[in-house]
Design a protein around this motif. Structure first.
Motif, PDB file in Angstrom:
ATOM      1  N   ARG A  28      -7.504  59.599  25.966  1.00 37.57           N
ATOM      2  CA  ARG A  28      -7.093  58.278  26.454  1.00 37.57           C
ATOM      3  C   ARG A  28      -5.895  57.763  25.664  1.00 37.57           C
ATOM      4  NH1 ARG A  28     -10.805  55.715  29.700  1.00 37.57           N
ATOM      5  NH2 ARG A  28     -12.941  56.488  29.657  1.00 37.57           N
ATOM      6  N   ALA A  29      -5.050  57.016  26.333  1.00 38.00           N
ATOM      7  CA  ALA A  29      -4.053  56.221  25.630  1.00 38.00           C
ATOM      8  C   ALA A  29      -4.782  55.061  24.951  1.00 38.00           C
ATOM      9  CB  ALA A  29      -3.006  55.687  26.603  1.00 38.00           C
ATOM     10  N   ALA A  30      -4.253  54.619  23.818  1.00 35.57           N
ATOM     11  CA  ALA A  30      -4.939  53.578  23.050  1.00 35.57           C
ATOM     12  C   ALA A  30      -5.222  52.336  23.891  1.00 35.57           C
ATOM     13  CB  ALA A  30      -4.100  53.213  21.822  1.00 35.57           C
ATOM     14  N   GLU A  31      -4.267  51.939  24.720  1.00 38.01           N
ATOM     15  CA  GLU A  31      -4.444  50.710  25.498  1.00 38.01           C
ATOM     16  C   GLU A  31      -5.517  50.836  26.565  1.00 38.01           C
ATOM     17  OE1 GLU A  31      -0.891  53.000  27.260  1.00 38.01           O
ATOM     18  OE2 GLU A  31      -1.664  52.468  25.262  1.00 38.01           O
ATOM     19  N   GLU A  32      -5.897  52.064  26.922  1.00 35.17           N
ATOM     20  CA  GLU A  32      -6.941  52.254  27.931  1.00 35.17           C
ATOM     21  C   GLU A  32      -8.328  51.892  27.410  1.00 35.17           C
ATOM     22  OE1 GLU A  32      -5.559  55.766  30.873  1.00 35.17           O
ATOM     23  OE2 GLU A  32      -5.869  56.414  28.801  1.00 35.17           O
ATOM     24  N   ASN A  33      -8.454  51.722  26.091  1.00 35.43           N
ATOM     25  CA  ASN A  33      -9.762  51.409  25.516  1.00 35.43           C
ATOM     26  C   ASN A  33     -10.125  49.937  25.623  1.00 35.43           C
ATOM     27  OD1 ASN A  33     -10.520  54.029  24.618  1.00 35.43           O
ATOM     28  ND2 ASN A  33      -9.047  53.856  22.953  1.00 35.43           N
ATOM     29  N   TYR A  34      -9.158  49.076  25.880  1.00 33.65           N
ATOM     30  CA  TYR A  34      -9.434  47.645  25.867  1.00 33.65           C
ATOM     31  C   TYR A  34     -10.504  47.242  26.878  1.00 33.65           C
ATOM     32  CZ  TYR A  34      -5.874  45.965  22.605  1.00 33.65           C
ATOM     33  OH  TYR A  34      -5.154  45.690  21.471  1.00 33.65           O
ATOM     34  N   ALA A  35     -10.460  47.798  28.060  1.00 35.01           N
ATOM     35  CA  ALA A  35     -11.339  47.333  29.137  1.00 35.01           C
ATOM     36  C   ALA A  35     -12.615  48.146  29.275  1.00 35.01           C
ATOM     37  CB  ALA A  35     -10.574  47.338  30.465  1.00 35.01           C
ATOM     38  N   LEU A  36     -12.869  49.070  28.363  1.00 34.07           N
ATOM     39  CA  LEU A  36     -14.054  49.919  28.501  1.00 34.07           C
ATOM     40  C   LEU A  36     -15.333  49.128  28.226  1.00 34.07           C
ATOM     41  CD1 LEU A  36     -13.028  53.290  26.809  1.00 34.07           C
ATOM     42  CD2 LEU A  36     -13.224  52.782  29.238  1.00 34.07           C
ATOM     43  N   PRO A  37     -16.333  49.226  29.105  1.00 34.57           N
ATOM     44  CA  PRO A  37     -17.602  48.518  28.890  1.00 34.57           C
ATOM     45  C   PRO A  37     -18.279  48.887  27.573  1.00 34.57           C
ATOM     46  CG  PRO A  37     -17.464  49.342  31.148  1.00 34.57           C
ATOM     47  CD  PRO A  37     -16.304  49.928  30.408  1.00 34.57           C
ATOM     48  N   HIS A  38     -18.077  50.125  27.115  1.00 29.11           N
ATOM     49  CA  HIS A  38     -18.710  50.553  25.861  1.00 29.11           C
ATOM     50  C   HIS A  38     -18.283  49.652  24.706  1.00 29.11           C
ATOM     51  CE1 HIS A  38     -20.303  53.258  22.764  1.00 29.11           C
ATOM     52  NE2 HIS A  38     -19.138  53.123  22.149  1.00 29.11           N
ATOM     53  N   TYR A  63     -16.828  44.840  20.136  1.00 28.21           N
ATOM     54  CA  TYR A  63     -15.862  45.507  19.266  1.00 28.21           C
ATOM     55  C   TYR A  63     -14.603  44.686  19.026  1.00 28.21           C
ATOM     56  CZ  TYR A  63     -12.885  49.323  17.509  1.00 28.21           C
ATOM     57  OH  TYR A  63     -12.064  50.111  16.747  1.00 28.21           O
ATOM     58  N   TRP A  64     -14.235  43.851  19.965  1.00 30.21           N
ATOM     59  CA  TRP A  64     -12.947  43.155  19.889  1.00 30.21           C
ATOM     60  C   TRP A  64     -13.101  41.745  19.334  1.00 30.21           C
ATOM     61  CZ3 TRP A  64      -9.506  46.715  20.284  1.00 30.21           C
ATOM     62  CH2 TRP A  64      -9.683  47.793  21.157  1.00 30.21           C
ATOM     63  N   ARG A  65     -12.073  41.312  18.585  1.00 26.38           N
ATOM     64  CA  ARG A  65     -11.996  39.944  18.080  1.00 26.38           C
ATOM     65  C   ARG A  65     -10.681  39.348  18.560  1.00 26.38           C
ATOM     66  NH1 ARG A  65     -16.319  41.209  17.553  1.00 26.38           N
ATOM     67  NH2 ARG A  65     -17.742  41.118  15.774  1.00 26.38           N
ATOM     68  N   ASN A  66     -10.765  38.271  19.329  1.00 26.46           N
ATOM     69  CA  ASN A  66      -9.563  37.634  19.861  1.00 26.46           C
ATOM     70  C   ASN A  66      -8.939  36.737  18.797  1.00 26.46           C
ATOM     71  OD1 ASN A  66      -9.557  38.747  22.485  1.00 26.46           O
ATOM     72  ND2 ASN A  66     -11.196  37.348  23.084  1.00 26.46           N
ATOM     73  N   ILE A  67      -7.718  37.058  18.410  1.00 24.99           N
ATOM     74  CA  ILE A  67      -6.982  36.310  17.391  1.00 24.99           C
ATOM     75  C   ILE A  67      -5.836  35.563  18.068  1.00 24.99           C
ATOM     76  CG2 ILE A  67      -5.662  36.444  15.254  1.00 24.99           C
ATOM     77  CD1 ILE A  67      -8.573  37.299  14.929  1.00 24.99           C
ATOM     78  N   GLU A  68      -5.809  34.257  17.899  1.00 25.01           N
ATOM     79  CA  GLU A  68      -4.764  33.442  18.506  1.00 25.01           C
ATOM     80  C   GLU A  68      -3.426  33.646  17.804  1.00 25.01           C
ATOM     81  OE1 GLU A  68      -4.837  31.611  21.163  1.00 25.01           O
ATOM     82  OE2 GLU A  68      -7.006  31.759  21.576  1.00 25.01           O
ATOM     83  N   HIS A  69      -2.370  33.774  18.614  1.00 26.79           N
ATOM     84  CA  HIS A  69      -1.008  33.893  18.092  1.00 26.79           C
ATOM     85  C   HIS A  69      -0.142  32.818  18.747  1.00 26.79           C
ATOM     86  CE1 HIS A  69      -0.946  37.604  15.652  1.00 26.79           C
ATOM     87  NE2 HIS A  69      -1.994  37.940  16.389  1.00 26.79           N
ATOM     88  N   TYR A 125      -8.231  42.258  18.600  1.00 27.95           N
ATOM     89  CA  TYR A 125      -8.127  43.172  17.466  1.00 27.95           C
ATOM     90  C   TYR A 125      -9.461  43.899  17.290  1.00 27.95           C
ATOM     91  CZ  TYR A 125      -3.859  40.921  15.603  1.00 27.95           C
ATOM     92  OH  TYR A 125      -2.582  40.447  15.423  1.00 27.95           O
ATOM     93  N   PRO A 126      -9.457  45.134  16.778  1.00 26.70           N
ATOM     94  CA  PRO A 126     -10.727  45.795  16.441  1.00 26.70           C
ATOM     95  C   PRO A 126     -11.457  45.007  15.370  1.00 26.70           C
ATOM     96  CG  PRO A 126      -8.901  47.355  16.421  1.00 26.70           C
ATOM     97  CD  PRO A 126      -8.290  45.995  16.521  1.00 26.70           C
ATOM     98  N   ARG A 127     -12.768  44.897  15.491  1.00 30.69           N
ATOM     99  CA  ARG A 127     -13.536  44.097  14.534  1.00 30.69           C
ATOM    100  C   ARG A 127     -13.578  44.713  13.152  1.00 30.69           C
ATOM    101  NH1 ARG A 127     -17.371  47.697  14.650  1.00 30.69           N
ATOM    102  NH2 ARG A 127     -18.666  48.055  16.495  1.00 30.69           N
ATOM    103  N   GLY A 128     -13.469  46.035  13.050  1.00 30.41           N
ATOM    104  CA  GLY A 128     -13.565  46.696  11.758  1.00 30.41           C
ATOM    105  C   GLY A 128     -14.039  48.118  11.963  1.00 30.41           C
ATOM    106  N   PRO A 129     -14.003  48.941  10.915  1.00 27.68           N
ATOM    107  CA  PRO A 129     -14.371  50.352  11.078  1.00 27.68           C
ATOM    108  C   PRO A 129     -15.850  50.580  11.293  1.00 27.68           C
ATOM    109  CG  PRO A 129     -13.885  49.863   8.785  1.00 27.68           C
ATOM    110  CD  PRO A 129     -13.527  48.644   9.563  1.00 27.68           C
ATOM    111  N   PHE A 130     -16.689  49.577  11.031  1.00 31.35           N
ATOM    112  CA  PHE A 130     -18.123  49.714  11.275  1.00 31.35           C
ATOM    113  C   PHE A 130     -18.719  48.340  11.510  1.00 31.35           C
ATOM    114  CE2 PHE A 130     -17.344  49.732   6.684  1.00 31.35           C
ATOM    115  CZ  PHE A 130     -18.034  48.597   6.299  1.00 31.35           C
TER     116      PHE A 130
END
Length: 412
Positions: free
Chosen positions: A331-341, A347-353, A362-367
């Motif tokens: 997979r391309a990295a951007e294809e992982n954003y919408a995966l139900p898994h 897994y994701w943390r929305n950071i305001e810019h 953003y990824p929440r962390g390595p574990f």
């Protein structure tokens, strides 16, 4: 939100090599003050940039590697700025720096000069460490992967194609992982001793012990491990297993072994596609026979290549996994954003810019760990965003003293 490094104050001297270690400390709850030069950390100018317009506050690479930090601008070439940093270190828990060996000693900011803070953990992350015949040598990330041994094991199996060093600052990340481990162990030690210590981490050392089986295989058997396309290095060259699919994608078709269940399922699938070839021969019902053929022959590998070529990537991934076969679509990295898994695992943390008027996941962390809480705490800072706050609230400077620092060119 608490975290494993909650309550710690970290002073990070801005540099691309050490910034990921500082990010992990920040993501773990530490307050990380990044000391930047007047023009900003080198990490602010690497790109890519928002809308491809170079801007110290709009570098995507910097955003990712500096979540939750504070930015303090000091021109350390000037003595008043050195005095400010010295005062910050006097009350810090950790100092993270990656200047060339000897640089900070000239400014009286080396470990011996600031060790009056008995609890300070002073961590230096450099290319080759503080001593040794190479200590003055300089390296970029790709060169570290070459000299450290990783590049000999990565790339394509074709010996006529040049080796490849993986992108993503992997050598620097290895150094950051080791310096973070060392800092964490030093923090545990400080809980009983009450004292900090000096940590010397060389990125080259981290790379040299991160070559998987290449070094021990040479030591035990005297054999070189060869790079393989899409696989771990091995003592002999093997055909590539990154195979093209019918829909123009690729599948990583690595097979450790074929159990009876997975073998029967694979043959049924091949029958459906009409690509089985000679694999219905009864001799392949013996696991040892098919394992030997897979490792040393071409019949099974060629049949797998035919199967994947007439199947879609998603079909290969899901059907193989259902059959106990460890294939994966690339997979391309951007294809992982919408995966139900990822969504189900939070897994994701929305950071305001505010710069772009929206949030970025953003990824929440390595574990995931409810106790450690390792995840981004906020966006990366704008250049100098916290300089005044730190000077007034942490050091208690008044407006006249801040104006004097500005006039002296120590701050911006």
């Amino acid at each position: 939100m608490s975290g494993v490094y909650e309550g710690l104050t970290v002073i990070e001297l801005a540099d691309r090599r050490n910034q990921w270690a500082g990010k992990l400390l920040s993501d773990g709850g530490a307050r990380v003050m990044q000391i930047e030069p007047i023009d900003g950390s080198p990490g602010r100018w690497t790109g890519p940039f928002v809308q491809d317009k170079p801007d110290a506050d709009n570098c995507l690479d910097y955003w990712f590697n500096n979540t939750g930090k504070q930015s303090v601008v000091l021109d350390l070439a000037r003595k008043p700025a050195q005095d400010v940093l010295r005062k910050l270190l006097a009350r810090a828990d950790v100092f993270l720096e990656s200047t060339a060996p000897g640089t900070l000693a000239k400014l009286q900011l080396d470990y011996a000069s600031v060790a009056g803070n008995k609890g300070l953990i002073y961590a230096s992350l450099t290319d080759f460490g503080q001593d040794g015949p190479w200590h003055d040598f300089q390296m970029n990330d790709a060169a570290h992967l070459a000299l450290g041994g990783e590049m000999a094991s990565t790339g394509y199996a074709d010996a006529t194609v040049t080796p490849i060093g993986g992108k993503g600052n992997q050598a620097w990340h290895m150094g950051c992982a080791f310096v973070l481990h060392a800092i964490t162990v030093a923090l545990f030690d400080r809980m009983t001793s009450g004292e900090g210590q000096y940590i010397d981490v060389a990125i080259h050392d981290a790379c040299a012990i991160g070559t998987e089986g290449a070094v021990p295989h040479w030591m035990y058997f005297g054999e070189t491990m060869y790079r393989q396309t899409g696989m771990h290095a091995a003592p002999r060259r093997l055909p590539p297993l990154e195979l093209p699919t019918r829909d123009g994608k690729y599948v990583m078709a690595i097979n450790q072994a074929f159990s009876k269940r997975s073998w029967d399922a694979l043959l049924d699938w091949m029958d459906e596609k009409g690509v089985t070839g000679e694999l219905r021969d009864p001799k392949f019902q013996e696991e040892s026979v098919r394992t030997a053929e897979y490792r040393q022959g071409n019949l099974i590998r060629d049949a797998i290549r035919r199967l994947i070529a007439v199947s879609d990537a998603e079909e290969c991934f899901r059907r193989a996994q259902t059959s106990g076969i460890s294939w994966a679509m690339i997979r391309a990295a951007e294809e992982n954003y919408a995966l139900p898994h990822y969504e189900q695992r939070d897994y994701w943390r929305n950071i305001e810019h505010p710069q772009i008027g929206r949030a970025i996941p953003y990824p929440r962390g390595p574990f995931a760990c409810d106790v450690l809480h390792l995840e981004p705490r906020g966006r990366a800072p704008n250049l100098g965003e916290h300089t005044r706050q730190v000077l007034t609230q942490d050091l208690g400077l008044n407006e006249q003293e801040i104006a004097a620092l500005t006039a002296a060119g120590a701050i911006k």
